[in-house]
Design a protein around this motif. Structure first.
Motif, PDB file in Angstrom:
ATOM      1  N   LEU A 103      38.062  34.764  42.069  1.00  0.00           N
ATOM      2  CA  LEU A 103      38.789  35.219  40.873  1.00  0.00           C
ATOM      3  C   LEU A 103      39.218  33.983  40.092  1.00  0.00           C
ATOM      4  O   LEU A 103      40.371  33.560  40.149  1.00  0.00           O
ATOM      5  N   PRO A 104      38.310  33.357  39.355  1.00  0.00           N
ATOM      6  CA  PRO A 104      38.641  32.076  38.715  1.00  0.00           C
ATOM      7  C   PRO A 104      39.643  32.187  37.581  1.00  0.00           C
ATOM      8  O   PRO A 104      40.247  31.193  37.206  1.00  0.00           O
ATOM      9  N   ARG A 105      39.877  33.393  37.015  1.00  0.00           N
ATOM     10  CA  ARG A 105      40.788  33.530  35.889  1.00  0.00           C
ATOM     11  C   ARG A 105      42.184  33.978  36.304  1.00  0.00           C
ATOM     12  O   ARG A 105      43.023  34.213  35.443  1.00  0.00           O
ATOM     13  N   SER A 106      42.427  34.108  37.572  1.00  0.00           N
ATOM     14  CA  SER A 106      43.750  34.527  38.044  1.00  0.00           C
ATOM     15  C   SER A 106      44.669  33.311  38.121  1.00  0.00           C
ATOM     16  O   SER A 106      44.433  32.379  38.898  1.00  0.00           O
ATOM     17  N   ALA A 107      45.716  33.327  37.313  1.00  0.00           N
ATOM     18  CA  ALA A 107      46.653  32.196  37.293  1.00  0.00           C
ATOM     19  C   ALA A 107      47.438  32.101  38.596  1.00  0.00           C
ATOM     20  O   ALA A 107      47.763  31.007  39.056  1.00  0.00           O
ATOM     21  N   ARG A 108      47.746  33.233  39.215  1.00  0.00           N
ATOM     22  CA  ARG A 108      48.513  33.201  40.457  1.00  0.00           C
ATOM     23  C   ARG A 108      47.693  32.610  41.594  1.00  0.00           C
ATOM     24  O   ARG A 108      48.210  31.822  42.396  1.00  0.00           O
ATOM     25  N   GLY A 115      50.301  50.130  34.908  1.00  0.00           N
ATOM     26  CA  GLY A 115      49.168  50.305  35.804  1.00  0.00           C
ATOM     27  C   GLY A 115      47.855  50.371  35.070  1.00  0.00           C
ATOM     28  O   GLY A 115      46.824  49.877  35.553  1.00  0.00           O
ATOM     29  N   ALA A 116      47.859  50.973  33.856  1.00  0.00           N
ATOM     30  CA  ALA A 116      46.612  51.055  33.094  1.00  0.00           C
ATOM     31  C   ALA A 116      46.170  49.694  32.592  1.00  0.00           C
ATOM     32  O   ALA A 116      44.974  49.415  32.474  1.00  0.00           O
ATOM     33  N   GLY A 117      47.117  48.815  32.297  1.00  0.00           N
ATOM     34  CA  GLY A 117      46.755  47.494  31.794  1.00  0.00           C
ATOM     35  C   GLY A 117      46.632  46.441  32.858  1.00  0.00           C
ATOM     36  O   GLY A 117      46.396  45.271  32.542  1.00  0.00           O
ATOM     37  N   ALA A 118      46.823  46.817  34.125  1.00  0.00           N
ATOM     38  CA  ALA A 118      46.762  45.827  35.208  1.00  0.00           C
ATOM     39  C   ALA A 118      45.330  45.489  35.529  1.00  0.00           C
ATOM     40  O   ALA A 118      44.426  46.294  35.387  1.00  0.00           O
ATOM     41  N   GLY A 119      45.122  44.288  35.989  1.00  0.00           N
ATOM     42  CA  GLY A 119      43.792  43.843  36.389  1.00  0.00           C
ATOM     43  C   GLY A 119      43.875  42.481  37.020  1.00  0.00           C
ATOM     44  O   GLY A 119      44.902  41.812  36.994  1.00  0.00           O
ATOM     45  N   ALA A 120      42.753  42.066  37.549  1.00  0.00           N
ATOM     46  CA  ALA A 120      42.753  40.777  38.242  1.00  0.00           C
ATOM     47  C   ALA A 120      42.986  39.616  37.292  1.00  0.00           C
ATOM     48  O   ALA A 120      43.500  38.579  37.675  1.00  0.00           O
ATOM     49  N   ASP A 121      42.594  39.790  36.010  1.00  0.00           N
ATOM     50  CA  ASP A 121      42.693  38.689  35.073  1.00  0.00           C
ATOM     51  C   ASP A 121      43.810  38.894  34.054  1.00  0.00           C
ATOM     52  O   ASP A 121      43.862  38.229  33.038  1.00  0.00           O
ATOM     53  N   ALA A 122      44.691  39.869  34.303  1.00  0.00           N
ATOM     54  CA  ALA A 122      45.711  40.162  33.311  1.00  0.00           C
ATOM     55  C   ALA A 122      46.645  38.985  33.102  1.00  0.00           C
ATOM     56  O   ALA A 122      47.064  38.697  31.985  1.00  0.00           O
TER      57      ALA A 122
END
Length: 859
Positions: A165-170, A608-615
């Motif tokens: 998941l390269p775009r996940s800041a966490r 929940g609708a706007g959640a995602g791995a890259d949010a």
């Protein structure tokens, strides 16, 4: 018998015989030595001396007792000799008794240390194969590997997560943290450079550049010039992302501040304000000094230095005292350049490459907030979202302000509550110059002028957010000040309220009034703000925030007060509260709770609708939204109105949302904090806070409530939760666990039992910043069985760029003062005085001449 052949000799004088080869001469000499046991060199051999009876021969080895003095003239680098031994016939010997072997005869093949551990790793990998885009699951796996496999295993897991998941800041933050923990600074720096070469995202490159600056500061040889050059390169590389400039500027300034280079940081802040905020005559910055104050400050400094030099203290103690005195007085560059001390007077061109204009209003607010962080103003309140936005580690005692504010708001019977007097003692122990807990050196006046200059140029929501933050800051300082200073802060806050003309800052002022004027006055202020907010039709989160402030300042024990319940019902149902705030009927309470449930369901569905791995990667930091009330106020109101059984179900929902990011993470954090606070008010043992702390490790309220809970109150649902709780949780959790033991130890005047408890807690707590290590040094120094040298070198290994850790170590380890001062010079950290320069001359002057001597040594 000769073991080595001697050098070649002549017959009489030790010269080589003419015409004889070296090899032949050597063989002849060896033959002569083998033929004789004596030291003679003539034809006639002396009579053999009387020999002692020969010792019986040993059946297992040969004992050579023959003396050959020729061996004393033989180089051991010569070719080996040719001894001849005679083996005796073997003799029968008695069998040895059977005994256990000293060493194992063979090594068994290595087996897994714990089959359950290997099984759990395999189970994690199967789950990740089924859900490779689940960022929360990857974080749990990294936590598990760090707790059970060590730093190297955690680094490998974090690298796999960031690759997937390269775009996940966490996950990127987890990778950078694992790099810092697992690798030495040079290796981490090389790895970060490789990651920078392969990364294309501007947001990710900004994160990597911040990590590069920290690794460069920790590496041997890193100094302010290298940090400045790296920061200039980072700013040029991330020019396409305007939000990166304030972050990189703060990352650099934080490292310079930790190195003690306050003059350089102050100059950088002043030039950035002059470029982007244009101070006016009404709000000048920097503030003009009162007439004659610099001369009085220098005279006072010389007098104090003279007293330190004439005190008769050990040389290390004198150096530490003079270093602190000069750092407190010389935190800003003078008008004239000091050629003898270049660090004392940095030039504007030293930071010219670090200045950038801020264009949009949102960029101006981001820059203003980061400049305040550089002025040692902590993010308030102390939530996980605010700490994640601020970043960095706790290097200064001002990082305790969010924890102290949360500790003062705990119930009176809570084990982690810290009274104002104890809070003042803790700050006095841990503070390092310069600081604004008093205005003796003018630093508080400078910080207040910075607030004024920044607020004068912001408009609208940005100005409101800054005013609310400033009133919170004043409210955190008021309990720590004396009566006169608290009254001055109160008057300053009133002036801000009159200039803002908005009801929301009055909610913050009500909390300030609670500690200064009492709960009745605070409740009146909050009630007036609530009526004004409903009349003006403010957004629901702001109205709910004001009502919650009224409920907190008027709380009566475990239950909501009548005024608090009435305020919450009026805010939820959007109706004007009655003139005397009376307890609402049960029907209205149920109606308000149902409205909160409906609003929370809608908010959670939207999140929940706007959640995602890259949010979390696509969101730019919105400082105004972070400093102002948000949708989480609905969750807080629901927690205040709900019954205990309903709160138990809501707590499980919060824990199930562990992977949320961005606005969703803030919503669930605020709801969880309110649930834990409600449980604490009802006499709970902190189980809710202890369960939520691994999910929100930088929340000050959760850290304090979980630290005050006994171990049996921890109700984890499984091994995964227990392992998450065992992982290092950062500075906030470490300091929250140590705050109450520190207060008890100081109240008991460092009694041996309390000092030992604090030292043990400090060894377990961990922490990454210089503040946690400073607290451990103070605890170890006063413990009955101290481990001070080990703690000092561990602290310097973890935070080698922290100047005040070196000075604090010299205060307690006087014998190491010279080495620590040399380390400051080697790393080019700020050094105001050398220990050798303060050493008295051989013919020391009388005590009456001490002021003149101090004038001579003063720089």
């Amino acid at each position: 018998m000769a073991l080595f052949p001697a050098y070649v000799f002549s017959d009489d004088e030790g010269e080589l015989v003419e015409g004889e080869s070296s090899r032949a001469s050597c063989e002849r000499s060896e033959a002569q030595l083998l033929a004789s046991d004596g030291d003679g060199d003539g034809d006639e051999l002396p009579a053999a001396p009387e020999r002692r009876p020969a010792a019986p021969e040993h059946p297992d080895f040969y004992v050579d007792r023959a003396l050959d003095r020729g061996n004393l003239r033989v180089s051991t680098l010569y070719y080996p000799g040719r001894p001849e031994y005679a083996c005796a016939a073997p003799r029968a010997r008695a069998p040895r008794p059977a005994r256990a072997p000293r060493y194992f005869a063979s090594r068994a093949p290595d087996a897994p240390d714990a089959p359950a551990l290997a099984a759990r790793v395999a189970a994690f990998r199967r789950l990740l194969a089924d859900a490779p885009a689940d960022a929360a699951l990857w974080e749990s796996f990294v936590d598990f590997q760090e707790a059970c496999g060590g730093f190297d295993a955690a680094l490998a897991a974090a690298e796999q997560a960031a690759e997937r998941l390269p775009r996940s800041a966490r996950l990127r933050a987890r990778l950078l943290h694992a790099l810092r923990r697992a690798l030495p600074p040079h290796a981490a720096l090389e790895r970060l450079r490789a990651l920078l070469a392969a990364e294309r995202s501007p947001r990710a490159r900004a994160d990597l550049w911040c990590a590069v600056l920290r690794a460069l500061a920790a590496a041997p040889g890193g100094d302010a010039a290298q940090l400045g050059a790296a920061a200039a390169a980072a700013l040029a590389d991330t020019r396409a992302l305007p939000a990166a400039y304030p972050r990189l500027l703060h990352a650099l300034g934080e490292l310079l501040q930790a190195a003690g280079l306050s003059e350089l940081v102050v100059l950088l802040v002043e030039l950035a304000v002059a470029m982007n905020f244009a101070p006016t005559a009404a709000a000048p910055f920097p503030p003009p000094a009162p007439p004659g104050e610099p001369e009085r400050a220098e005279a006072q400094l010389r007098a104090r230095e003279a007293a330190a030099l004439a005190s008769g203290l050990p040389q290390a103690a004198v150096w530490v005292r003079v270093e602190r005195l000069r750092a407190a007085a010389h935190w800003r560059a003078p008008g004239a350049r000091d050629a003898a001390d270049p660090q004392r007077s940095p030039a504007p061109h030293d930071v010219a490459d670090l200045l950038r204009p801020a264009g949009a209003p949102a960029d101006a607010l981001r820059l203003a907030a980061r400049l305040l962080l550089l002025a040692k103003v902590p993010p308030l309140p102390g939530t996980e979202s605010a700490a994640r936005w601020a970043g960095g580690a706790a290097h200064d005692a001002t990082a305790l302000l969010p924890l102290l504010a949360a500790a003062g708001a705990l119930p009176a019977a809570h084990g982690a509550r810290v009274e104002p007097a104890a809070a003042r003692r803790a700050l006095l122990l841990l503070q390092d110059p310069p600081h604004y807990f008093d205005d003796e050196a003018g630093y508080l006046r400078w910080v207040e002028a910075l607030w004024d200059a920044l607020g004068a140029r912001l408009r609208g929501e940005a100005a409101l957010a800054l005013v609310c933050w400033r009133v919170r800051w004043l409210g955190a300082l008021a309990p720590l000040a004396g009566p006169a200073e608290a009254a001055r802060l109160q008057a300053r806050a009133r002036a801000l309220l009159r200039a803002a003309e908005h009801p929301l800052p009055y909610a913050e002022f009500a909390r300030l009034e609670l500690g200064v004027a009492g709960p009745e006055r605070a409740a009146r202020v909050a009630a007036g703000a609530l009526r004004a907010a409903l009349q003006r039709g403010l957004p629901a989160p702001q109205v709910l925030y004001i009502a919650r402030s009224l409920a907190e300042v008027s709380a009566a024990g475990a239950q909501l007060s009548a005024a608090g319940a009435c305020a919450l019902v009026s805010a939820v149902l959007r109706r004007a509260p009655p003139a005397p705030l009376v307890a609402p009927p049960p029907a209205e309470l149920d109606a308000a709770l149902q409205e909160c449930e409906r609003q929370c369901d809608a908010i959670e569905a939207a999140l929940g609708a706007g959640a995602g791995a890259d949010a979390d990667e696509d969101e730019e930091e919105d400082v105004a939204a972070l400093l102002l009330p948000a949708a989480g106020e609905w969750a807080r109101a629901r927690a205040l109105l709900a019954a205990p059984l309903r709160r138990e179900r809501l707590l499980r929902r919060v824990r199930a949302a562990a992977g949320a990011a961005g606005a969703a993470a803030r919503y669930w954090e605020e709801g969880g904090e309110a649930l834990a606070a409600a449980a604490a008010r009802e006499g709970g043992a902190g189980a809710a806070a202890r369960a939520l702390l691994p999910q929100f490790p930088r929340n000050a309220r959760l850290a304090l409530e979980s630290a005050g809970a006994p171990l049996w109150a921890w109700r984890a649902d499984g091994a995964g939760e227990r392992l998450r709780a065992l992982t290092p949780r950062g500075d906030v959790a470490a300091l929250g666990a140590l705050l109450a033991p520190l207060a008890r130890a100081q109240a008991a005047d460092w009694a041996p039992a309390e000092a030992e408890r604090l030292a043990r807690a400090a060894r377990r707590a961990g922490g990454e910043g210089a503040l946690a290590w400073a607290l451990r040094l103070e605890a170890e120094a006063r413990a009955p069985r101290p481990r001070l040298p080990a703690a000092l070198w561990a602290a310097l290994d973890a935070v080698p760029f922290a100047k005040w850790l070196h000075v604090r170590g010299a205060a307690w380890c006087g014998g190491e003062a010279g080495a620590l001062a040399d380390a400051l010079l080697e790393r080019q950290l700020r050094l105001h005085a050398l220990p050798e320069e303060l050493r008295p001359p051989p013919a020391a002057a009388a005590p009456a001449d001490a002021p003149a001597d101090a004038e001579h040594h003063h720089r």
